[in-house]
Motif scaffolding. Structure first.
Motif, PDB file in Angstrom:
ATOM      1  N   GLU A 107       0.827  -1.218   0.000  1.00 24.22           N
ATOM      2  CA  GLU A 107       0.000   0.000   0.000  1.00 24.22           C
ATOM      3  C   GLU A 107       0.857   1.262   0.000  1.00 24.22           C
ATOM      4  O   GLU A 107       2.010   1.252   0.412  1.00 24.22           O
ATOM      5  CB  GLU A 107      -0.923   0.011   1.233  1.00 24.22           C
ATOM      6  CG  GLU A 107      -1.970  -1.095   1.169  1.00 24.22           C
ATOM      7  CD  GLU A 107      -2.883  -1.150   2.396  1.00 24.22           C
ATOM      8  OE1 GLU A 107      -2.571  -0.514   3.420  1.00 24.22           O
ATOM      9  OE2 GLU A 107      -3.912  -1.855   2.320  1.00 24.22           O
ATOM     10  N   ARG A 108       0.210   2.370  -0.405  1.00 23.06           N
ATOM     11  CA  ARG A 108       0.731   3.734  -0.268  1.00 23.06           C
ATOM     12  C   ARG A 108       2.080   3.950  -0.933  1.00 23.06           C
ATOM     13  O   ARG A 108       3.022   4.457  -0.309  1.00 23.06           O
ATOM     14  CB  ARG A 108       0.781   4.130   1.222  1.00 23.06           C
ATOM     15  CG  ARG A 108      -0.595   4.090   1.853  1.00 23.06           C
ATOM     16  CD  ARG A 108      -0.772   4.873   3.106  1.00 23.06           C
ATOM     17  NE  ARG A 108      -2.180   4.890   3.430  1.00 23.06           N
ATOM     18  CZ  ARG A 108      -3.052   5.774   2.924  1.00 23.06           C
ATOM     19  NH1 ARG A 108      -2.634   6.733   2.137  1.00 23.06           N
ATOM     20  NH2 ARG A 108      -4.329   5.701   3.226  1.00 23.06           N
ATOM     21  N   TYR A 131      -2.836  -7.995   7.936  1.00 25.03           N
ATOM     22  CA  TYR A 131      -2.141  -6.802   8.464  1.00 25.03           C
ATOM     23  C   TYR A 131      -1.388  -7.101   9.771  1.00 25.03           C
ATOM     24  O   TYR A 131      -1.408  -6.303  10.697  1.00 25.03           O
ATOM     25  CB  TYR A 131      -3.116  -5.630   8.654  1.00 25.03           C
ATOM     26  CG  TYR A 131      -3.646  -5.065   7.346  1.00 25.03           C
ATOM     27  CD1 TYR A 131      -2.956  -4.072   6.661  1.00 25.03           C
ATOM     28  CD2 TYR A 131      -4.820  -5.535   6.797  1.00 25.03           C
ATOM     29  CE1 TYR A 131      -3.425  -3.563   5.454  1.00 25.03           C
ATOM     30  CE2 TYR A 131      -5.310  -5.033   5.587  1.00 25.03           C
ATOM     31  CZ  TYR A 131      -4.604  -4.041   4.921  1.00 25.03           C
ATOM     32  OH  TYR A 131      -5.065  -3.536   3.735  1.00 25.03           O
ATOM     33  N   ASP A 165       0.764   2.531   7.864  1.00 26.86           N
ATOM     34  CA  ASP A 165       0.525   3.697   7.005  1.00 26.86           C
ATOM     35  C   ASP A 165       1.748   4.595   6.957  1.00 26.86           C
ATOM     36  O   ASP A 165       2.332   4.933   7.997  1.00 26.86           O
ATOM     37  CB  ASP A 165      -0.688   4.487   7.499  1.00 26.86           C
ATOM     38  CG  ASP A 165      -1.951   4.052   6.781  1.00 26.86           C
ATOM     39  OD1 ASP A 165      -1.977   2.905   6.303  1.00 26.86           O
ATOM     40  OD2 ASP A 165      -2.903   4.844   6.703  1.00 26.86           O
ATOM     41  N   GLU A 208      -3.514   8.044  10.656  1.00 33.56           N
ATOM     42  CA  GLU A 208      -3.094   7.253   9.492  1.00 33.56           C
ATOM     43  C   GLU A 208      -2.956   8.166   8.273  1.00 33.56           C
ATOM     44  O   GLU A 208      -3.208   9.364   8.345  1.00 33.56           O
ATOM     45  CB  GLU A 208      -4.129   6.149   9.208  1.00 33.56           C
ATOM     46  CG  GLU A 208      -3.987   4.967  10.151  1.00 33.56           C
ATOM     47  CD  GLU A 208      -4.794   3.744   9.723  1.00 33.56           C
ATOM     48  OE1 GLU A 208      -5.828   3.917   9.059  1.00 33.56           O
ATOM     49  OE2 GLU A 208      -4.382   2.624  10.065  1.00 33.56           O
ATOM     50  N   SER A 209      -2.558   7.579   7.170  1.00 29.46           N
ATOM     51  CA  SER A 209      -2.345   8.266   5.882  1.00 29.46           C
ATOM     52  C   SER A 209      -1.573   9.582   6.066  1.00 29.46           C
ATOM     53  O   SER A 209      -2.014  10.642   5.621  1.00 29.46           O
ATOM     54  CB  SER A 209      -3.684   8.507   5.168  1.00 29.46           C
ATOM     55  OG  SER A 209      -4.557   9.330   5.901  1.00 29.46           O
ATOM     56  N   SER A 228     -10.290   2.270   8.919  1.00 28.31           N
ATOM     57  CA  SER A 228     -10.133   1.400   7.755  1.00 28.31           C
ATOM     58  C   SER A 228     -10.532   2.152   6.485  1.00 28.31           C
ATOM     59  O   SER A 228     -10.165   3.312   6.308  1.00 28.31           O
ATOM     60  CB  SER A 228     -10.930   0.119   7.957  1.00 28.31           C
ATOM     61  OG  SER A 228     -10.788  -0.726   6.843  1.00 28.31           O
ATOM     62  N   TRP A 229     -11.312   1.515   5.616  1.00 22.80           N
ATOM     63  CA  TRP A 229     -11.674   2.153   4.338  1.00 22.80           C
ATOM     64  C   TRP A 229     -12.774   3.187   4.532  1.00 22.80           C
ATOM     65  O   TRP A 229     -13.136   3.903   3.582  1.00 22.80           O
ATOM     66  CB  TRP A 229     -12.150   1.117   3.310  1.00 22.80           C
ATOM     67  CG  TRP A 229     -11.218  -0.034   3.088  1.00 22.80           C
ATOM     68  CD1 TRP A 229     -11.467  -1.349   3.358  1.00 22.80           C
ATOM     69  CD2 TRP A 229      -9.887  -0.005   2.544  1.00 22.80           C
ATOM     70  NE1 TRP A 229     -10.384  -2.123   3.023  1.00 22.80           N
ATOM     71  CE2 TRP A 229      -9.398  -1.327   2.523  1.00 22.80           C
ATOM     72  CE3 TRP A 229      -9.051   1.025   2.079  1.00 22.80           C
ATOM     73  CZ2 TRP A 229      -8.129  -1.661   2.049  1.00 22.80           C
ATOM     74  CZ3 TRP A 229      -7.791   0.694   1.613  1.00 22.80           C
ATOM     75  CH2 TRP A 229      -7.338  -0.628   1.599  1.00 22.80           C
ATOM     76  N   GLN A 263      -9.999  10.175   2.370  1.00 21.07           N
ATOM     77  CA  GLN A 263      -8.865  10.042   3.294  1.00 21.07           C
ATOM     78  C   GLN A 263      -7.625  10.612   2.616  1.00 21.07           C
ATOM     79  O   GLN A 263      -7.320  10.249   1.469  1.00 21.07           O
ATOM     80  CB  GLN A 263      -8.626   8.565   3.628  1.00 21.07           C
ATOM     81  CG  GLN A 263      -7.505   8.348   4.624  1.00 21.07           C
ATOM     82  CD  GLN A 263      -7.181   6.875   4.862  1.00 21.07           C
ATOM     83  OE1 GLN A 263      -7.439   6.035   4.006  1.00 21.07           O
ATOM     84  NE2 GLN A 263      -6.606   6.568   6.005  1.00 21.07           N
ATOM     85  N   TRP A 285     -12.483   5.444  -0.805  1.00 17.65           N
ATOM     86  CA  TRP A 285     -12.362   3.998  -0.964  1.00 17.65           C
ATOM     87  C   TRP A 285     -13.716   3.370  -1.278  1.00 17.65           C
ATOM     88  O   TRP A 285     -14.771   3.966  -0.980  1.00 17.65           O
ATOM     89  CB  TRP A 285     -11.789   3.373   0.316  1.00 17.65           C
ATOM     90  CG  TRP A 285     -10.473   3.935   0.729  1.00 17.65           C
ATOM     91  CD1 TRP A 285     -10.221   4.769   1.783  1.00 17.65           C
ATOM     92  CD2 TRP A 285      -9.193   3.704   0.104  1.00 17.65           C
ATOM     93  NE1 TRP A 285      -8.889   5.074   1.851  1.00 17.65           N
ATOM     94  CE2 TRP A 285      -8.234   4.436   0.840  1.00 17.65           C
ATOM     95  CE3 TRP A 285      -8.770   2.956  -1.000  1.00 17.65           C
ATOM     96  CZ2 TRP A 285      -6.873   4.425   0.510  1.00 17.65           C
ATOM     97  CZ3 TRP A 285      -7.419   2.953  -1.324  1.00 17.65           C
ATOM     98  CH2 TRP A 285      -6.504   3.679  -0.570  1.00 17.65           C
ATOM     99  N   LYS A 448      -9.019  -3.694  10.674  1.00 18.45           N
ATOM    100  CA  LYS A 448      -7.953  -4.550  11.212  1.00 18.45           C
ATOM    101  C   LYS A 448      -8.351  -5.154  12.560  1.00 18.45           C
ATOM    102  O   LYS A 448      -7.762  -6.102  13.018  1.00 18.45           O
ATOM    103  CB  LYS A 448      -6.672  -3.727  11.336  1.00 18.45           C
ATOM    104  CG  LYS A 448      -6.140  -3.304   9.957  1.00 18.45           C
ATOM    105  CD  LYS A 448      -5.176  -2.129  10.006  1.00 18.45           C
ATOM    106  CE  LYS A 448      -4.805  -1.695   8.606  1.00 18.45           C
ATOM    107  NZ  LYS A 448      -4.756  -0.261   8.387  1.00 18.45           N
TER     108      LYS A 448
HETATM  109  C1  GLA Z   1      -6.603   2.515   6.273  1.00 16.68           C
HETATM  110  C2  GLA Z   1      -5.239   2.772   5.698  1.00 16.68           C
HETATM  111  C3  GLA Z   1      -5.158   2.138   4.310  1.00 16.68           C
HETATM  112  C4  GLA Z   1      -5.437   0.627   4.453  1.00 16.68           C
HETATM  113  C5  GLA Z   1      -6.785   0.424   5.102  1.00 16.68           C
HETATM  114  C6  GLA Z   1      -7.039  -1.056   5.331  1.00 16.68           C
HETATM  115  O1  GLA Z   1      -7.552   3.155   5.457  1.00 16.68           O
HETATM  116  O2  GLA Z   1      -5.008   4.163   5.600  1.00 16.68           O
HETATM  117  O3  GLA Z   1      -3.882   2.365   3.746  1.00 16.68           O
HETATM  118  O4  GLA Z   1      -4.425   0.036   5.209  1.00 16.68           O
HETATM  119  O5  GLA Z   1      -6.862   1.120   6.346  1.00 16.68           O
HETATM  120  O6  GLA Z   1      -8.098  -1.299   6.210  1.00 16.68           O
END
Ligand code: GLA
Length: 469
Positions: A107-108, A131, A165, A208-209, A228-229, A263, A285, A448
């Motif tokens: 990812e990312r 994960y 992330d 995150e992100s 998550s998403w 996000q 997402w 997760k």
């Molecule tokens: C978050 C993270 C994503 C991915 C999802 C998975 O959105 O930012 O990169 O890992 O969770 O659930």
């Protein structure tokens, strides 16, 4: 030769007007709709970044499937205008084995050009599908489009960085940094192939992100909560140094809009002769149909003092890459209301909902559809994204009966919001038919920690159709 030259010039002149008339597929940045690339495939590049090289923008991100979160590679697209994207390559494909082998998570993807080596270095989150084996990795390439060679884990003092992330930031002096969920910042070696020091520790649980950009002497650090998403209200900090102290500044999009239902993933500074526009890049997402129905929310930031904001959602805007100035084009399209039963053919059960704030047809009956015949170049439609929204299948067929476009549109949002949900690229002027069908499916997923998220039903709705003749 004497005869050939005039003939060649005539041919050249005859050829020129045709070229000048060529219309690009898109004339603006449109958020929240599936984008078609130069091959009429849906652009799949999430958790993305953009790198500018030789006056071209390169857009890297996760290539998704429509069934799971298993790594299927990182895609690279390029553009000269940020509106129209050419598919370049799978910059980093699934590996034969190892951390980005089959049945793994990747990812990312974030790419930076290393000033010392001139190499392009791609960083990413690698993981197992549950994960539980998170680790940062990197890959390198001499050319921007790749193929990138996966080098394995990025090491800090010889140890793996077992985080998920991540983001990257390149400062004005060329130093490269890795950003980690929670707010950690690591400085890269001058070859970008290992970490030399931790510059900053955790500031926030979650976060995150992680995304940093710099305007003048202020650094802005953006991130999301852990859902998550699902989307949430992303927030940000500012500082005058990457070491901090970082000051909490709150949300940058209005509370409850869930960052306009996206996000954060990256901020692209677009430097022009008059202004520098900082473009927020977010992911909307759509699990499990992430390849077809996840979209991009790209919005121009407003910045006043240290205050960052996205006060209103712009589904369509333009950027002049020479001046850096943002404009909002006027609507000039022909509009067909959902209630125009002469123009629109409905099949199956559709209900009408009309109030001061709402005016739509909607259905959750699998196979129910609406279609419209039109002569023109471009078609789109608006609907209501809602907590019980589902997937709609969109097909556009030309006068010869050939399917020219096919897309899946996700009509889910945790809160109801009227929105542009589909817009075709510009097509050769012809007679077309657009058909939108209720699939009887909706997005749903667990995070997760196994909490469930997503839509509760399969509703598809229509408020109006727009046509460019
Ligand atoms: C978050 C993270 C994503 C991915 C999802 C998975 O959105 O930012 O990169 O890992 O969770 O659930």
């Amino acid at each position: 030769m004497k005869i050939l030259l005039p003939i060649l010039s005539i041919l050249f002149i005859l050829n020129t007007p045709a070229k000048a008339q060529k219309q690009e597929a898109y004339q603006a940045i449109h958020s929240g709709i599936p984008w078609f690339d130069n091959q009429k495939n849906i652009v799949s590049a999430h958790g993305a970044c953009i790198v500018k090289e030789n006056n071209r923008f390169y857009f890297f991100g996760e290539k998704h499937s429509d069934s799971s979160n298993v790594f299927t590679g990182f895609n690279c697209y390029s553009s000269t205008d940020l509106y129209n994207w050419t598919f370049e390559s799978i910059a980093l494909p699934v590996q034969n084995s190892g951390r980005l082998g089959s049945n793994r998570v990747g990812e990312r993807a974030k790419v930076m050009k290393c000033p010392k080596t001139g190499e392009f270095v791609m960083f990413m989150h690698t993981d197992s599908t549950n994960y539980k084996d998170q680790c940062l990795g990197y890959a390198t390439s001499k050319t921007i489009t790749g193929p990138y060679v996966f080098k394995g884990p990025l090491l800090f003092n010889g140890n793996l960085i077992r985080k998920w992330d991540m983001g990257t930031f390149q400062d004005n002096d060329g130093s490269g940094y890795i950003l980690i969920h929670g707010g950690e910042i690591y400085k890269l070696n001058d070859d970008y192939k290992s970490v030399v020091k931790q510059v900053h520790k955790n500031i926030s649980s979650g976060f995150e992100s992680p995304t940093i950009f710099r305007k003048d002497s202020t650094y802005y650090f953006l991130g999301s909560h852990l859902t998550s998403w699902e989307r949430n209200d992303n927030y940000y900090y500012t500082a005058n140094s990457l070491e901090g102290p970082w000051t909490f500044q709150g949300l940058f999009a209005p509370q409850g809009t869930l960052t306009w239902n996206s996000q954060s993933t990256f901020v692209l500074p677009i430097k022009g002769s008059k202004e520098t526009t900082y473009m927020f890049m977010g992911d909307r997402w759509s699990f499990p149909r992430q390849a077809s129905a996840a979209t991009y929310i790209w919005q121009p930031f407003m910045i006043a003092g240290n205050s960052l904001s996205l006060p209103s959602y712009k589904d369509t805007w333009k950027i002049n890459l020479k001046t850096g100035v943002v404009t909002y084009p006027k609507d000039t399209q022909k509009v067909i209301s959902h209630a125009d039963k002469k123009s629109i053919t409905y099949t199956g059960q559709w209900q009408n909902n009309v109030s001061d704030t709402l005016n739509i047809q909607y259905s959750n009956e699998k196979g129910a559809s609406f279609s419209v015949n039109f002569t023109g170049k471009q078609i789109g439609f608006y609907g209501l994204l809602r907590p019980d929204g589902g997937y709609a299948k969109v097909n556009v067929v030309n006068s010869k009966g050939k399917k020219v476009l096919s897309a899946l549109v996700d009509m889910y949002c945790k809160y109801p919001i009227a929105s542009l949900v589909f817009l075709s690229p510009s097509l050769p002027k012809d007679k077309y038919q657009l058909t939108v069908t209720v699939t009887g499916e909706h997005g749903t997923w667990s995070d997760k920690r196994k909490s469930n998220y997503g839509s509760s039903d399969n509703f598809v709705s229509l408020s109006k159709i727009i046509i460019n003749e």
